[in-house]
Write a protein that holds these residues in place. Structure first.
Motif, short mmCIF file in Angstrom:
data_model
loop_
_atom_site.label_atom_id
_atom_site.label_comp_id
_atom_site.label_asym_id
_atom_site.label_seq_id
_atom_site.Cartn_x
_atom_site.Cartn_y
_atom_site.Cartn_z
N GLU A 1 -16.91 3.22 15.27
CA GLU A 1 -17.30 3.94 14.06
C GLU A 1 -18.57 4.77 14.31
O GLU A 1 -18.68 5.92 13.89
N THR B 1 1.90 4.39 6.45
CA THR B 1 0.81 3.61 5.86
C THR B 1 0.20 2.68 6.90
O THR B 1 -1.03 2.51 6.96
N ILE C 1 -6.04 2.94 11.39
CA ILE C 1 -7.26 3.75 11.58
C ILE C 1 -8.41 3.15 10.79
O ILE C 1 -9.53 3.01 11.30
N GLU C 2 -8.13 2.77 9.55
CA GLU C 2 -9.19 2.17 8.72
C GLU C 2 -9.70 0.85 9.32
O GLU C 2 -10.89 0.56 9.31
N ASN C 3 -8.75 0.08 9.84
CA ASN C 3 -9.08 -1.18 10.49
C ASN C 3 -10.01 -0.97 11.67
O ASN C 3 -10.97 -1.72 11.87
N THR D 1 -7.90 9.00 15.02
CA THR D 1 -6.87 9.63 14.20
C THR D 1 -5.51 8.96 14.45
O THR D 1 -5.41 8.02 15.23
N LYS E 1 -2.18 4.58 8.92
CA LYS E 1 -3.39 4.86 8.14
C LYS E 1 -4.29 3.61 8.07
O LYS E 1 -5.51 3.69 8.29
N LEU E 2 -3.66 2.46 7.80
CA LEU E 2 -4.44 1.23 7.73
C LEU E 2 -5.00 0.85 9.11
O LEU E 2 -6.09 0.27 9.21
N ARG F 1 -12.07 1.52 12.22
CA ARG F 1 -13.42 1.91 11.76
C ARG F 1 -14.17 0.71 11.18
O ARG F 1 -15.35 0.54 11.42
N ARG F 2 -13.45 -0.10 10.43
CA ARG F 2 -14.12 -1.21 9.75
C ARG F 2 -14.49 -2.33 10.72
O ARG F 2 -15.55 -2.94 10.61
N GLU G 1 0.82 -1.23 0.00
CA GLU G 1 0.00 0.00 0.00
C GLU G 1 0.85 1.27 0.00
O GLU G 1 0.32 2.37 -0.18
#
Ligand SMILES: [Zn+2]
Length: 250
Positions: A224, A207, A213-215, A235, A210-211, A217-218, A186
Motif C-alpha cells: 500500500e 467482484t 485488490i482491496e485485500n 490493479t 476487486k476484493l 492494500r488492506r 458483494e
C-alpha cells in the motif's frame, strides 16, 4: 570512461529486446501495433534488463501487457529464444510485474500476455485468492526485486468461483473456497444467481478480483505504501477464456 559508456550503449542496442520496453512504446504510437510487435519479436534476445525494467512506469507496464495480449489474440506472438532468455536471466532477474492468477490450465499468464522468461513473477492459486504467503511473495516481488505492477488476474467460467457459489466442500478446498465467498454477497446481479448462469459466475469473479485488490492494500502496508508513493500500481484484470481478451478492471 567515454569508451565505456559507448560500449554500454552498443551493448544495450544489441541486447535490446522485446515485449516490455518503454523505449519501443514510442514507436508504437507511429506504426500499426501488429507491425511493431513483429519487429519487437524479431529483435528479441535475452531477458528484461534492470535498466529496461526500471525505465518503465507502472502504466507503461500495463500497456506492454495489453500489447502482449493483443499479439496473443492475433496469433502474432513473439518468436522467442527461450534458451537466450534462460542464459541472460540466470545471473539475475528483473521482472516488471507480479501476477496473481488462477491455477486453471487455460490461463497461463506468460502465454496470454506473450511474456518471456524473466518478465513476470507469477503466483497461481484456485480462484486467484489472496493469502499471507502470496502477499509475502508480492512484497518480495515489489519491495525487494523491484517489480512495479501487482495484477490480480481473474477469468471467465472459473471453476473455483462456481464451487464457492455451490458451497462445495472437499478437504482443503473447503477453506480455499471460503476465501472466495465474500465476493458472493458483494456481487450485485439481477437474474439467476446460480453456478449454471455464466453471466453470474463471471460477475462474482469480477467482484473477487476487486476484493482481492482491496485485500492486498488492506493486508499489506508494504505494498500500500509503495502504491501511495507511486512506485507501483495494484490493479486487476479479467481474462475471457473464449475470446482470449484481457480486460483491465482495476
Ligand atoms: Zn479459475
Amino acid at each position: 570512461m567515454k569508451g565505456t559508456s559507448h560500449q554500454s550503449a552498443d551493448h544495450r542496442a544489441v541486447d535490446r529486446r522485446r515485449f516490455l520496453s518503454a523505449a519501443l512504446g514510442a514507436c508504437a504510437a507511429s506504426a500499426p501495433l501488429g507491425f511493431v510487435s513483429m519487429q519487437l519479436a524479431a529483435s528479441m534476445s535475452g531477458s528484461l534488463t534492470k535498466e529496461q525494467r526500471d525505465s518503465m512506469t507502472p502504466s507503461q507496464i500495463i500497456d506492454e501487457l495489453k500489447k502482449g495480449n493483443e499479439r496473443f489474440r492475433a496469433g502474432k506472438m513473439a518468436s522467442r529464444d527461450y534458451l537466450a532468455e534462460k542464459r541472460s536471466s540466470a545471473s539475475g532477474q528483473y521482472p516488471a510485474a507480479v501476477i496473481l492468477g488462477c491455477v486453471d490450465s487455460r490461463v497461463p499468464a506468460e502465454i496470454i500476455f506473450d511474456a518471456g522468461i524473466g518478465d513476470t513473477f507469477n503466483g497461481r492459486v484456485a480462484g486467484n485468492v489472496v493469502n499471507d504467503d502470496l502477499l509475502g511473495s508480492m512484497e518480495f516481488a515489489c519491495a525487494v526485486s523491484g517489480a512495479k505492477l501487482v495484477l490480480v488476474l481473474g477469468h471467465t467460467a472459473c471453476g473455483a468461483i462456481k464451487g464457492a457459489i455451490d458451497d462445495v466442500e472437499l478437504g482443503n478446498l473447503t477453506g480455499l473456497l471460503g476465501k472466495i465467498k465474500p465476493a458472493i454477497p458483494e456481487t450485485k446481479f439481477e437474474g439467476d444467481k446460480s453456478s449454471k448462469n455464466p453471466a453470474y459466475v463471471d460477475a462474482v469473479a469480477r467482484t473477487n478480483v476487486k476484493l482481492g485488490i482491496e485485500n492486498i492494500r488492506r493486508r499489506s502496508p508494504v505494498l500500500e505504501d509503495l502504491e501511495k508513493k507511486g512506485s507501483i500500481k495494484i490493479t486487476g484484470a479479467m481474462y475471457d477464456l473464449a475470446t482470449g481478451d484481457v480486460e483491465f478492471v482495476g
